[in-house]
Design a protein around this motif. Structure first.
Motif, mmCIF file in Angstrom:
data_model
loop_
_atom_site.group_PDB
_atom_site.id
_atom_site.type_symbol
_atom_site.label_atom_id
_atom_site.label_comp_id
_atom_site.label_asym_id
_atom_site.label_seq_id
_atom_site.Cartn_x
_atom_site.Cartn_y
_atom_site.Cartn_z
ATOM 1 N N ALA A 4 2.406 1.752 -3.385
ATOM 2 C CA ALA A 4 1.443 2.261 -4.377
ATOM 3 C C ALA A 4 1.178 3.741 -4.140
ATOM 4 C CB ALA A 4 0.146 1.463 -4.295
ATOM 5 N N ALA A 5 1.079 4.137 -2.873
ATOM 6 C CA ALA A 5 0.859 5.550 -2.564
ATOM 7 C C ALA A 5 2.058 6.374 -3.004
ATOM 8 C CB ALA A 5 0.609 5.729 -1.072
ATOM 9 N N VAL A 54 -2.895 10.032 -12.412
ATOM 10 C CA VAL A 54 -2.434 9.679 -11.077
ATOM 11 C C VAL A 54 -3.636 9.501 -10.150
ATOM 12 C CG1 VAL A 54 -1.166 10.531 -9.091
ATOM 13 C CG2 VAL A 54 -0.205 10.770 -11.355
ATOM 14 N N LEU A 107 0.832 -1.198 0.000
ATOM 15 C CA LEU A 107 0.000 0.000 0.000
ATOM 16 C C LEU A 107 0.870 1.252 0.000
ATOM 17 C CD1 LEU A 107 -3.002 0.201 -0.055
ATOM 18 C CD2 LEU A 107 -2.980 0.632 2.402
ATOM 19 N N MET A 111 -7.100 3.449 -6.848
ATOM 20 C CA MET A 111 -6.702 2.072 -6.606
ATOM 21 C C MET A 111 -6.169 1.921 -5.180
ATOM 22 S SD MET A 111 -3.783 -0.139 -8.541
ATOM 23 C CE MET A 111 -2.394 0.228 -7.499
ATOM 24 N N VAL A 112 -5.321 2.872 -4.770
ATOM 25 C CA VAL A 112 -4.752 2.808 -3.422
ATOM 26 C C VAL A 112 -5.864 2.848 -2.384
ATOM 27 C CG1 VAL A 112 -3.311 4.021 -1.751
ATOM 28 C CG2 VAL A 112 -2.572 3.830 -4.128
ATOM 29 N N VAL A 167 -4.561 6.089 -9.926
ATOM 30 C CA VAL A 167 -3.690 5.322 -9.032
ATOM 31 C C VAL A 167 -4.139 5.516 -7.589
ATOM 32 C CG1 VAL A 167 -1.316 4.927 -8.287
ATOM 33 C CG2 VAL A 167 -1.780 5.560 -10.654
ATOM 34 N N TRP A 168 -4.513 6.744 -7.256
ATOM 35 C CA TRP A 168 -5.001 7.013 -5.898
ATOM 36 C C TRP A 168 -6.279 6.237 -5.607
ATOM 37 C CZ3 TRP A 168 -2.152 8.322 -2.194
ATOM 38 C CH2 TRP A 168 -1.124 9.260 -2.334
ATOM 39 N N ILE A 201 9.402 3.215 -10.361
ATOM 40 C CA ILE A 201 9.302 1.763 -10.266
ATOM 41 C C ILE A 201 10.596 1.190 -9.687
ATOM 42 C CG2 ILE A 201 9.030 -0.360 -11.615
ATOM 43 C CD1 ILE A 201 6.471 1.275 -11.323
ATOM 44 N N LEU A 242 0.260 -0.933 -11.320
ATOM 45 C CA LEU A 242 0.491 0.504 -11.425
ATOM 46 C C LEU A 242 0.525 0.930 -12.885
ATOM 47 C CD1 LEU A 242 3.263 0.951 -8.721
ATOM 48 C CD2 LEU A 242 0.953 1.861 -8.636
ATOM 49 N N LEU A 248 5.025 9.360 -9.551
ATOM 50 C CA LEU A 248 5.051 8.974 -10.975
ATOM 51 C C LEU A 248 5.298 10.145 -11.912
ATOM 52 C CD1 LEU A 248 2.328 6.309 -11.860
ATOM 53 C CD2 LEU A 248 4.723 6.300 -12.496
ATOM 54 N N GLU A 249 4.586 11.243 -11.705
ATOM 55 C CA GLU A 249 4.665 12.303 -12.704
ATOM 56 C C GLU A 249 5.816 13.268 -12.478
ATOM 57 O OE1 GLU A 249 0.706 13.825 -13.439
ATOM 58 O OE2 GLU A 249 0.399 12.139 -14.813
ATOM 59 N N ALA A 258 4.024 5.648 -5.426
ATOM 60 C CA ALA A 258 3.972 5.720 -6.881
ATOM 61 C C ALA A 258 3.030 6.820 -7.327
ATOM 62 C CB ALA A 258 3.525 4.378 -7.458
ATOM 63 N N ALA A 259 1.866 6.907 -6.668
ATOM 64 C CA ALA A 259 0.906 7.936 -7.053
ATOM 65 C C ALA A 259 1.508 9.326 -6.867
ATOM 66 C CB ALA A 259 -0.370 7.795 -6.232
ATOM 67 N N ARG A 275 -7.846 -0.318 -2.350
ATOM 68 C CA ARG A 275 -6.966 -1.323 -1.763
ATOM 69 C C ARG A 275 -6.930 -1.173 -0.249
ATOM 70 N NH1 ARG A 275 -3.545 -4.700 -0.545
ATOM 71 N NH2 ARG A 275 -5.468 -5.668 -0.006
ATOM 72 N N GLY A 276 -6.822 0.095 0.180
ATOM 73 C CA GLY A 276 -6.758 0.367 1.607
ATOM 74 C C GLY A 276 -8.001 -0.132 2.314
#
Lengths: 322, 161, 477
Positions: B96-97, C411, B93, C417-418, C414-415, B112, C401, B103-104, B99-100, C421-422
């Motif tokens: 993934a956070a 993005v 988790l 998804m997070v 992606v949030w 990654i 991802l 990423l940009e 990455a969010a 998931r959480g």
């Protein structure tokens, strides 16, 4: 980990600024398209980008950022760093979104003045079509019938306050008739519902409706443009028919963030001017049955101001839909 | 959640069994949604407004949640639950956070790479060589296949990475 | 009829040219690769890869896209079966029994049955498409918003019906899914619901991040990292292939799935989601031992997979016969045609017979290529399960991802998804002891989203009344 991340992000922000000092452009330019691949904006953006690429000797990468009827992509471009490396291919709806936000008292996704126009690339008038088996042969028939039974003739559009909706409302208010609006999510479903007989009229671009007119499924009644369309020489314009102020185009134009330095804007304008004369570019447009409607920044700005005012008025007239 | 637990005796599993907690969370959610829907016009029955659908659904959710609570008497007690994978899940988790967030700005490859080094090196304690090989291979390999070969636009960061 | 076969012959003569065939194979391979990414189904696959077809000639481009499309479809079922990673809402059904089969060591058989079912479903509906497309297309267009809403409601009822556990929990999850589907712009009025100033939420919660967030990594964590790992390892060659009994058990579901899928598929919209769960429910209903469903029933894989593929093919009926973008995937295909200078419309078949029949023939070819490609590859796919867990889960996370970000370059996705998931962590914490079934939530969110997009235009046709005052078209009692 968070501190590390913010440190690295800070580092990342510093870097490109030092590079940008050399002669523009030194790295790929991103052309944001606020709609998914294959839409009108995308179809205009790709040939434009590839023509610009040849002249700039740097890749122009088309980046599709769809979402919220274009608001996502436009606000990405509006808030991008004004370094000339982010440009935007937007459609007529660019001036509608802030108006709708204003209407609902929402925090606007972006303001129109966050972007500066570079050039208008294409502008297609919308065409009013009805099913071929409908009783209306001319626009006069349609208007007369609509006056007899207000609110009963229905038309589809690509969504509330979408360009197709506004075009129709513009006509309805000029003709003083009341039509029933059936919004869909996109121009495709709107066309499908007309062909399926669920609604009785639709305003859409020539590229969409001409094949169905040729096949004898739809009948064109009028054209929103100032001049007749090459593919439909027999279809009169609203202005010819006496509706002076009914004028509307689905246009696609290039923008850059407003703070982009003037020399870079100048360079982008020069490149675009040359790109729209590229043979391959013109060939692609011909395939799409869309005539080029190039306007350089000053004229485009004038066109945009007039268009935005017209659309804003239409949004206000429609008001909140209950 | 467990704060609400009125100290169950050592032998009795108490009122707050797993299903009842789930039900209570859902009931809370339903109330919250109904509250958030207040800003949307409900419309009339003949002409439902934008708020009608969420409100009706929130009501239904509340109803179901109540049923879950009522029927949850024979669910296992909270204490019976073990979460062996808690560490892994938190790591994933967190990654993934991250990455969010990154990423940009950092670009796809660096983000990654960082995630893989963290997961393989820190969480799984693989040998440094394996970590380096796998992280570089996966991050640059996937970028090569998807961005370079298939022209999927993935973000780049500093140094064009 | 003879003319049709002459035309088909023309089509095959185009599709089997070495240059064109090569693109069909490349398309299938690339499509499979993309489809195996969590979250990247056929729609996302085509939208993402559309740009690589620019610059090719129209016929080749369309053949390539058809290959990508079918490949993504097949690839999606692979990860659903082996890792419980559905690419889209429609493959959630395959996850249930496909993954259960994998746990029993029958993953190879499940893959083979899915591939065969997809092949049969795809091919049969192509034959139907070819022979009866034009009259069918006219009929399909008469299927308007009220009928479509009715179909979605049917889908929901089916969802409730197929539940294995407590009815209250299933309903709660289905409702929650519908609620998630209400996020975003209200098509009727333009109101933004639950958007909280995040522009990206204007379009709603994407199905992809929600599905990946729900299923993504948790199943791997639960089964492979936990205690019950041993079962999945090292299948032998014999185990890879379906047994005689398994084959026999899947004949019926494949047949029913083909017909059901095609019929639901021709309806404009995203109805193919409904086709997979309708098929699952029917199979469960007619099964001799319905208690096996959820525990690795062969029919639970064969039916939905076939229906899904058949529906996807049926969706091309209105597009090819009338040039109407009748759903998201045909819309992208039509756009691709327009980019390549082919103006799609009712006259497409007459004006561009080579292209039309080439496309039909290349879909046949694509189906065959994929079958040939997929059956021997089952062994390779199964090998994926042998990657040691410490390497596997980071790899899957990377793919999640990549997939979630790439669909919209967002993005925010992606949030989402997070966040999903959480919330799922809650369930993981219970180790399945008292789970709220996530398999119910994902499809119902899909339906809710669809309902928000297309269902509400029903209102102007006749505000909540029993009969719809209609202007003529199909009337559904």
């Amino acid at each position: 980990m968070k501190r590390l991340a913010s440190a690295m992000i800070g580092l990342a922000l510093l870097l490109p600024a030092t590079i940008a000092a050399q002669e523009y452009p030194t790295r790929p330019i991103t052309m944001v398209v606020p709609f998914p691949p294959g839409g009108v904006a995308d179809q205009t953006a790709r040939p434009t980008a590839s023509a610009m690429e040849k002249l700039l000797r740097q890749p122009v990468v088309v980046s599709n950022r769809p979402g919220a009827a274009g608001a996502v992509g436009i606000s990405v471009a509006a808030n991008a760093r004004p370094d000339g490396y982010t440009i935007l291919m937007a459609l007529s709806s660019i001036s509608v979104i802030p108006e709708a936000d204003k209407l609902f008292g929402r925090q606007p996704a972006y303001q129109l003045n966050q972007l500066t126009p570079i050039a208008l690339i294409t502008a297609d008038p919308t065409i009013l079509v009805v099913p071929a088996d409908s009783p209306w042969k001319t626009l006069a028939d349609f208007v007369a019938d609509a006056k007899k039974r207000p609110g009963e003739i229905s038309y589809s559009s690509s969504g509330v306050y979408s360009t197709l909706h506004l075009a129709m409302e513009m006509f309805a208010s000029a003709a003083d008739i009341k039509l029933k609006h059936v919004p869909f999510n996109g121009a495709g479903p709107a066309l499908t519902s007309l062909l399926g007989g669920h609604v009785q009229a639709l305003a859409s671009g020539p590229g969409v409706v001409v094949p169905h007119i040729e096949a004898g499924k739809l009948r064109p009644l009028a054209n929103w443009g100032a001049a007749r369309v090459a593919a439909l020489p027999d279809v009169p314009t609203f202005q010819e028919l006496g509706y002076k102020d009914v004028e509307f185009y689905i246009w696609a134009g290039l923008f850059a963030p407003a703070q982009t330095p003037a020399p870079l804007i100048g360079k982008l304008r020069d490149i675009t001017r040359a790109a729209v004369n590229d043979a391959e570019f013109l060939g692609t447009l011909k395939n799409m049955q869309t005539p080029r409607a190039y306007l350089d920044a000053p004229e485009f700005q004038k066109f945009l101001d007039k268009d935005a005012a017209r659309l804003a008025e239409a949004v206000k007239r429609i008001g909140k839909v209950e | 959640m467990t704060d609400a637990n009125p100290d169950p005796g050592p032998t009795s599993p108490g009122f707050w069994r797993t299903d009842r907690i789930s039900g209570a969370v859902l009931l809370g959610l339903a109330v919250a949604i109904a509250w958030e829907t207040r800003v949307l016009p409900l419309g009339t029955f003949g002409h439902p407004g934008p708020g009608a659908m969420p409100m009706a659904l929130a009501f239904l959710l509340g109803l179901c949640a109540t049923m879950v609570i009522v029927g949850g008497g024979d669910a296992p007690p909270l204490r019976a639950i073990r979460w062996q994978e808690g560490g892994h899940a938190a790591g994933i988790l967190g990654s993934a956070a991250f990455a969010a967030l990154a990423l940009e700005t950092l670009g796809y490859r660096l983000t990654i790479l960082a995630i893989l080094v963290f997961l393989l090196g820190v969480m799984e304690r693989r040998s440094p060589v394996a970590v380096a090989l796998a992280s570089f291979g996966i991050s640059f390999g996937t970028y090569f296949v998807f961005a370079d070969l298939l022209k999927v636009v993935l973000p780049t960061g500093p140094w064009g990475l | 009829m003879i003319e049709t076969f002459q035309n088909l012959f023309l089509g095959f003569s185009i599709a089997l040219q070495p240059g064109v065939l090569l693109y069909a194979v490349v398309g299938c391979v690339v499509g499979t690769l993309v489809g195996m990414m969590p979250g990247l189904g056929p729609l996302a696959g085509i939208s993402l890869l559309l740009p690589i077809t620019f610059g090719l000639n129209p016929t080749v481009a369309i053949v390539l896209l058809a290959g990508i499309y079918y490949g993504a479809m097949y690839g999606g079922s692979t990860t659903s079966i082996l890792m419980r990673l559905p690419g889209e809402a429609a493959s959630v059904m395959t996850c249930i029994d496909g993954y259960a089969m994998t746990k029993k060591g029958r993953g190879g058989a499940a893959l083979a049955i899915a591939a065969i079912g997809s092949f049969v479903g795809g091919t049969l509906s192509l034959v139907a498409l070819m022979l009866i497309a034009p009259p069918l297309a006219d009929f399909a267009l008469r299927f308007g918003p009220p009928e479509y809403t009715a179909l979605l409601m049917l889908g929901l009822l089916v969802l409730a019906y197929m539940s294995g556990g407590s009815m209250a929990k299933t309903l709660a999850m289905a409702t929650l899914g519908l609620l998630l589907g209400t996020v975003g712009i209200d098509t009727m009025t333009g109101f933004l619901r639950f958007q909280y100033g995040i522009i990206d939420l204007g379009d709603g919660l994407g199905v992809v991040p929600v599905v990946v967030g729900l299923f993504g990594i948790s199943e791997i964590l639960l089964t492979m990292g936990g205690a019950s790992t041993a079962t999945v390892r090292k299948p032998t060659l014999a185990e890879m292939l379906p047994t005689r009994t398994e084959m026999r058990e899947s004949v019926g579901p494949i047949g029913r799935g083909s017909v059901l899928g095609f019929i639901i598929g021709i309806i404009p919209g995203s109805a193919h989601i409904v086709s997979s769960f309708a098929s699952y429910a029917i199979e469960r209903r007619v099964a001799k031992r319905p208690e096996e469903f959820g525990q690795g029933a062969v029919a639970g894989v064969a039916g939905p997979e076939t229906a899904n593929n058949s529906a996807a093919c049926g969706a091309f009926v209105p597009m090819l016969a009338l040039g109407v973008p009748s759903g998201p995937i045909p819309a992208v295909m039509l756009a691709a045609l327009m980019v390549h200078g082919v103006s799609p419309g009712p006259l497409l078949i007459e004006q561009q017979p080579g292209l039309f029949w080439g496309f039909i023939a290349s879909m046949y070819v694509g189906n065959v290529v994929l079958l040939i490609l997929n059956l021997p590859l089952i062994g390779v796919f199964l090998w994926l399960l042998r990657i040691p867990f410490p390497y596997l889960y980071p790899l899957i996370l990377v793919f999640c991802l990549l997939g979630v970000y790439a669909v919209n370059q967002s993005v925010v996705d992606v949030w989402i998804m997070v966040a999903v998931r959480g919330c799922r962590g809650h369930r993981d914490a219970e180790s399945g002891a008292a789970d709220l079934p996530p398999a119910r939530l994902a499809p119902s969110h899909g339906v809710g989203d669809e309902q928000r997009r297309l269902g509400r235009p029903m209102r102007p046709f006749g505000p909540v009344r029993i009969s719809f005052p209609r202007t003529g078209p199909l009337f559904l009692p």
